[in-house]
Design a protein around this motif. Sequence first.
Motif, PDB file in Angstrom:
ATOM      1  N   GLY A 102       3.584  -6.948   4.923  1.00 28.65           N
ATOM      2  CA  GLY A 102       3.698  -6.962   3.204  1.00 28.65           C
ATOM      3  C   GLY A 102       5.009  -6.174   2.622  1.00 28.65           C
ATOM      4  N   ASP A 103       5.460  -7.008   1.672  1.00 28.59           N
ATOM      5  CA  ASP A 103       6.347  -6.417   0.598  1.00 28.59           C
ATOM      6  C   ASP A 103       5.710  -5.791  -0.365  1.00 28.59           C
ATOM      7  OD1 ASP A 103       9.043  -6.363   1.460  1.00 28.59           O
ATOM      8  OD2 ASP A 103       8.693  -8.509   1.640  1.00 28.59           O
ATOM      9  N   LEU A 137       1.056  -1.161  -0.108  1.00 31.65           N
ATOM     10  CA  LEU A 137       0.111   0.015   0.065  1.00 31.65           C
ATOM     11  C   LEU A 137       0.825   1.201   0.004  1.00 31.65           C
ATOM     12  CD1 LEU A 137      -2.826  -0.999   2.439  1.00 31.65           C
ATOM     13  CD2 LEU A 137      -3.064  -1.088   0.161  1.00 31.65           C
ATOM     14  N   GLY A 138       2.406   1.078  -0.051  1.00 28.59           N
ATOM     15  CA  GLY A 138       2.938   2.239  -0.279  1.00 28.59           C
ATOM     16  C   GLY A 138       3.654   2.706   1.232  1.00 28.59           C
ATOM     17  N   SER A 139       3.223   2.132   2.127  1.00 29.17           N
ATOM     18  CA  SER A 139       3.876   2.552   3.484  1.00 29.17           C
ATOM     19  C   SER A 139       5.313   2.034   3.667  1.00 29.17           C
ATOM     20  CB  SER A 139       2.746   1.912   4.632  1.00 29.17           C
ATOM     21  OG  SER A 139       1.471   2.774   4.430  1.00 29.17           O
ATOM     22  N   SER A 140       6.004   2.857   4.585  1.00 32.86           N
ATOM     23  CA  SER A 140       7.312   2.339   4.937  1.00 32.86           C
ATOM     24  C   SER A 140       6.987   0.909   5.766  1.00 32.86           C
ATOM     25  CB  SER A 140       8.114   3.370   5.569  1.00 32.86           C
ATOM     26  OG  SER A 140       9.184   2.939   6.232  1.00 32.86           O
ATOM     27  N   LYS A 141       7.851   0.092   5.453  1.00 33.92           N
ATOM     28  CA  LYS A 141       7.771  -1.055   6.520  1.00 33.92           C
ATOM     29  C   LYS A 141       8.225  -0.738   7.653  1.00 33.92           C
ATOM     30  CE  LYS A 141       8.946  -5.209   4.902  1.00 33.92           C
ATOM     31  NZ  LYS A 141       9.983  -6.204   3.926  1.00 33.92           N
ATOM     32  N   ASP A 197      -0.442  -3.967   6.404  1.00 31.69           N
ATOM     33  CA  ASP A 197       0.239  -3.431   5.316  1.00 31.69           C
ATOM     34  C   ASP A 197       0.456  -1.707   5.360  1.00 31.69           C
ATOM     35  OD1 ASP A 197       0.941  -5.711   4.016  1.00 31.69           O
ATOM     36  OD2 ASP A 197      -0.940  -5.818   3.034  1.00 31.69           O
ATOM     37  N   SER A 198      -0.255  -1.266   6.329  1.00 32.01           N
ATOM     38  CA  SER A 198      -0.249   0.488   6.565  1.00 32.01           C
ATOM     39  C   SER A 198      -0.526   0.702   7.988  1.00 32.01           C
ATOM     40  CB  SER A 198      -1.372   1.035   5.639  1.00 32.01           C
ATOM     41  OG  SER A 198      -2.506   0.756   6.149  1.00 32.01           O
ATOM     42  N   LYS A 236       7.036   1.734 -10.637  1.00 24.94           N
ATOM     43  CA  LYS A 236       8.347   2.252 -10.293  1.00 24.94           C
ATOM     44  C   LYS A 236       8.776   1.577  -8.851  1.00 24.94           C
ATOM     45  CE  LYS A 236      11.139   6.469 -10.503  1.00 24.94           C
ATOM     46  NZ  LYS A 236      11.183   7.876 -10.714  1.00 24.94           N
ATOM     47  N   SER A 237       9.853   0.749  -8.896  1.00 26.82           N
ATOM     48  CA  SER A 237      10.174   0.161  -7.562  1.00 26.82           C
ATOM     49  C   SER A 237      11.596   0.403  -7.470  1.00 26.82           C
ATOM     50  CB  SER A 237       9.762  -1.522  -7.772  1.00 26.82           C
ATOM     51  OG  SER A 237       8.485  -1.465  -7.750  1.00 26.82           O
ATOM     52  N   PHE A 238      11.952   0.355  -6.195  1.00 26.58           N
ATOM     53  CA  PHE A 238      13.307   0.389  -5.713  1.00 26.58           C
ATOM     54  C   PHE A 238      13.782  -0.754  -5.055  1.00 26.58           C
ATOM     55  CE2 PHE A 238      16.585   1.850  -2.576  1.00 26.58           C
ATOM     56  CZ  PHE A 238      17.535   2.812  -3.574  1.00 26.58           C
ATOM     57  N   ASP A 239      14.937  -1.166  -5.440  1.00 27.70           N
ATOM     58  CA  ASP A 239      15.553  -2.373  -4.781  1.00 27.70           C
ATOM     59  C   ASP A 239      16.630  -2.077  -3.550  1.00 27.70           C
ATOM     60  OD1 ASP A 239      16.932  -4.754  -4.292  1.00 27.70           O
ATOM     61  OD2 ASP A 239      17.092  -5.641  -6.434  1.00 27.70           O
ATOM     62  N   VAL A 240      15.975  -2.526  -2.546  1.00 29.86           N
ATOM     63  CA  VAL A 240      16.861  -2.054  -1.337  1.00 29.86           C
ATOM     64  C   VAL A 240      18.151  -3.042  -1.307  1.00 29.86           C
ATOM     65  CG1 VAL A 240      14.879  -1.144  -0.050  1.00 29.86           C
ATOM     66  CG2 VAL A 240      15.767  -3.726   0.278  1.00 29.86           C
ATOM     67  N   ASP A 241      18.244  -3.952  -1.854  1.00 28.03           N
ATOM     68  CA  ASP A 241      19.342  -4.909  -1.709  1.00 28.03           C
ATOM     69  C   ASP A 241      20.510  -3.939  -2.812  1.00 28.03           C
ATOM     70  OD1 ASP A 241      18.651  -6.648   0.029  1.00 28.03           O
ATOM     71  OD2 ASP A 241      17.810  -7.738  -1.692  1.00 28.03           O
TER      72      ASP A 241
END
Length: 291
Positions: free
Chosen positions: A211-212, A95-99, A269-270, A219-224
Motif C-alpha cells: 500500500g501507499d 501504516l508508516g512502514s517503508s515500502k 502494509d507492514s 505530513k507527507s513527503f513526495d518522492v517524485d
Amino acid sequence: MISDYITKIKANISIYATQKTSSVLDGTYTSVFMGRSMNFEDLREYVPGDSLRDVDWKASSRSRNLLVKRYVAEKKHNILLLCDSGVKMTGDTPLGSSKKEVALYTMGTISYLAYKNGDNIGGIYSQNGLIKFHTFKTGLPNVQQILSAYSNEGFDGKNGHIGKTIDYIINNFRRKMIIFIITDMKGIASITEAQLKRLICRHDVLFVTIGDADITGGKSFDVDTGRYIPSFVSGSKKLQRIERQYKEEMRESNNKKLVKFGIINADIDSEDNIAQQIIELLERHRHASIR
C-alpha cells in the motif's frame, strides 16, 4: 543487515508454523505419468500408445487385464521474485512502514519458504532501463544475495518498468515458474491484460500489493519531487475525498483485472504478520488451482 531479515523471517515463520504448516508449496507440481526413473504410483489398464516396457506382466496375469505402471515425478519449483524498483518504492505504506522494507521482508519470507521446500529461487527487476536477473539457485546464500542486491539499489527511476520486466520474462523464459509480482496499486494498473494473459499461459502468477501512504491528512513527503507536501494541500478535505475516490477506483479496477485471470493477491502494509499473509496467499492459490 540482510542477516537480520533472515533471522526475523525465521522467527515469524516458526511462530506461525505452530498453527499452520509452512510447507504450503508441497505437492503443487506433483505429476503422474509414465516412466521408470520415478516413484511407483499405481496401475491402470493399458491403452494404445503405452510402452510395453511399462506393462506389469505379473499383475496383468492375475487380473487377466493388461495393466501398466504409473509413476510419480516430484519436480522442484522455480520461484521467481519480480519486484517493483522505481522511486515510489522509497515511499511509505499507510501504516508508516517503508515500502522497500516491506518488499524486502516479503521477498525474504517467500524465499525462505521456498528454501525450506528445496526449491530454486530467482529474482528479477528493472533498474535504469536494464533488467537485473539473479539466476535460479537453492540455499540461503542465494536468498541473501537476492535481498542484498535489491536492498543496495538506488531506486532513482520514476518507475520500475514492471511492464518491461514482464515482457522480458514472456520473451525469454520457457520453463514453468511460480512468479510472485511484488508491487503497488499503480504497478498493477500499469500491467496490461494482454501481458497477464500471456504470463499465466505458462506460469503460476501471484501478486503482493504494498500500500501507499495518503498524500493528504498529514505530513507527507513526495518522492517524485523530493519535497514535503504543503499543509494547505495535505490538509484539504476536498483533496482527501478525491484521493480516497481515486484509490478506490484503482483498487476496484485492479481487482477486476486479477479476478478475470484467476490471479490471487495479498495486500501487505507492514512487516507485521507477513509470514501469515504469504502462507495464506499460497493456500488460497493452491485451493483455486484445485478447483
